[in-house]
Design a protein around this motif. Structure first.
Motif, mmCIF file in Angstrom:
data_model
loop_
_atom_site.group_PDB
_atom_site.id
_atom_site.type_symbol
_atom_site.label_atom_id
_atom_site.label_comp_id
_atom_site.label_asym_id
_atom_site.label_seq_id
_atom_site.Cartn_x
_atom_site.Cartn_y
_atom_site.Cartn_z
ATOM 1 N N SER A 105 65.702 49.166 42.806
ATOM 2 C CA SER A 105 66.754 49.068 43.821
ATOM 3 C C SER A 105 66.877 50.352 44.639
ATOM 4 N N ARG A 106 66.558 51.513 44.036
ATOM 5 C CA ARG A 106 66.640 52.778 44.771
ATOM 6 C C ARG A 106 65.503 52.927 45.778
ATOM 7 N N ALA A 107 64.425 52.181 45.603
ATOM 8 C CA ALA A 107 63.267 52.274 46.497
ATOM 9 C C ALA A 107 63.272 51.201 47.574
ATOM 10 N N LEU A 108 64.183 50.265 47.466
ATOM 11 C CA LEU A 108 64.153 49.074 48.311
ATOM 12 C C LEU A 108 64.128 49.372 49.805
ATOM 13 N N LEU A 109 64.948 50.294 50.273
ATOM 14 C CA LEU A 109 64.993 50.582 51.710
ATOM 15 C C LEU A 109 63.688 51.184 52.217
ATOM 16 N N ASN A 110 62.988 51.932 51.369
ATOM 17 C CA ASN A 110 61.735 52.564 51.779
ATOM 18 C C ASN A 110 60.537 51.624 51.728
ATOM 19 N N ILE A 111 60.645 50.543 50.945
ATOM 20 C CA ILE A 111 59.484 49.660 50.820
ATOM 21 C C ILE A 111 59.764 48.217 51.222
ATOM 22 N N ALA A 112 60.915 47.972 51.845
ATOM 23 C CA ALA A 112 61.219 46.622 52.325
ATOM 24 C C ALA A 112 60.151 46.183 53.320
ATOM 25 N N GLY A 113 59.624 44.988 53.146
ATOM 26 C CA GLY A 113 58.596 44.458 54.034
ATOM 27 C C GLY A 113 57.178 44.844 53.654
ATOM 28 N N THR A 114 57.019 45.621 52.597
ATOM 29 C CA THR A 114 55.696 46.076 52.175
ATOM 30 C C THR A 114 54.904 44.931 51.554
ATOM 31 N N GLN A 115 53.634 44.847 51.914
ATOM 32 C CA GLN A 115 52.726 43.882 51.288
ATOM 33 C C GLN A 115 51.903 44.607 50.236
ATOM 34 N N MET A 116 51.846 44.023 49.063
ATOM 35 C CA MET A 116 51.090 44.594 47.947
ATOM 36 C C MET A 116 49.955 43.644 47.623
ATOM 37 N N ASP A 117 48.738 44.184 47.518
ATOM 38 C CA ASP A 117 47.579 43.351 47.227
ATOM 39 C C ASP A 117 46.706 44.068 46.209
ATOM 40 N N PHE A 118 45.993 43.310 45.397
ATOM 41 C CA PHE A 118 45.035 43.884 44.456
ATOM 42 C C PHE A 118 43.649 43.729 45.046
ATOM 43 N N VAL A 119 42.941 44.850 45.181
ATOM 44 C CA VAL A 119 41.614 44.861 45.791
ATOM 45 C C VAL A 119 40.606 45.292 44.732
ATOM 46 N N ASP A 120 39.537 44.523 44.608
ATOM 47 C CA ASP A 120 38.473 44.801 43.639
ATOM 48 C C ASP A 120 37.156 44.951 44.396
ATOM 49 N N THR A 121 36.659 46.197 44.506
ATOM 50 C CA THR A 121 35.405 46.471 45.197
ATOM 51 C C THR A 121 34.421 47.105 44.223
ATOM 52 N N ASP A 122 33.229 47.425 44.706
ATOM 53 C CA ASP A 122 32.237 48.084 43.857
ATOM 54 C C ASP A 122 32.687 49.482 43.428
ATOM 55 N N LEU A 123 33.514 50.123 44.241
ATOM 56 C CA LEU A 123 33.940 51.492 43.957
ATOM 57 C C LEU A 123 35.277 51.601 43.242
ATOM 58 N N ALA A 124 36.150 50.610 43.398
ATOM 59 C CA ALA A 124 37.486 50.725 42.811
ATOM 60 C C ALA A 124 38.143 49.360 42.637
ATOM 61 N N SER A 125 39.044 49.302 41.684
ATOM 62 C CA SER A 125 39.943 48.166 41.497
ATOM 63 C C SER A 125 41.342 48.749 41.542
ATOM 64 N N GLU A 126 42.115 48.371 42.571
ATOM 65 C CA GLU A 126 43.402 49.029 42.755
ATOM 66 C C GLU A 126 44.368 48.164 43.548
ATOM 67 N N PHE A 127 45.647 48.523 43.437
ATOM 68 C CA PHE A 127 46.659 47.918 44.284
ATOM 69 C C PHE A 127 46.676 48.676 45.602
ATOM 70 N N VAL A 128 46.800 47.927 46.694
ATOM 71 C CA VAL A 128 46.864 48.503 48.029
ATOM 72 C C VAL A 128 48.189 48.074 48.642
ATOM 73 N N PHE A 129 48.887 49.022 49.254
ATOM 74 C CA PHE A 129 50.195 48.766 49.849
ATOM 75 C C PHE A 129 50.099 48.918 51.357
ATOM 76 N N GLN A 130 50.606 47.920 52.085
ATOM 77 C CA GLN A 130 50.726 47.978 53.539
ATOM 78 C C GLN A 130 52.215 48.063 53.842
ATOM 79 N N ASN A 131 52.701 49.278 54.131
ATOM 80 C CA ASN A 131 54.128 49.520 54.291
ATOM 81 C C ASN A 131 54.462 49.746 55.763
#
Length: 97
Positions: free
Chosen positions: A56-82
């Motif tokens: 709840s303390r982070a909500l104003l800073n990340i409202a509307g953010t898209q979170m996706d999990f990306v799996d490539t040859d170099l990394a497997s990670e969450f990616v945030f589009q804020n």
């Protein structure tokens, strides 16, 4: 997530003040429904069978953010589009609003 012990019921997204640009995302498992009750002020979002608790303390800073999990040859990670991010560091680990 389903193979972990204790069984996680979701993931919690929050922010830490760190990095060269001010804030970075943190992800932690939320184990069991009883632990989830500690986060009753958090925003709870369930989509495609996954429950995400947003601090709840982070909500104003990340409202509307898209979170996706990306799996490539170099990394497997969450990616945030804020859409609230006004700046990011060169490595992409932190951002400012």
């Amino acid at each position: 997530m389903a193979n972990r012990t204790p069984h996680p019921v979701g993931v919690r997204v929050s922010l830490k003040h760190r990095g060269c640009n001010g804030m970075s995302y943190t992800l932690n498992y939320v184990n069991e429904d009883s632990e989830a009750e500690k986060f009753n002020r958090d925003e709870k979002v369930t989509d495609k069978g996954v429950t995400v608790y947003v601090d709840s303390r982070a909500l104003l800073n990340i409202a509307g953010t898209q979170m996706d999990f990306v799996d490539t040859d170099l990394a497997s990670e969450f990616v945030f589009q804020n859409p609230n991010a006004k700046g990011t560091c060169g490595c992409g680990e932190s951002f400012s609003t």
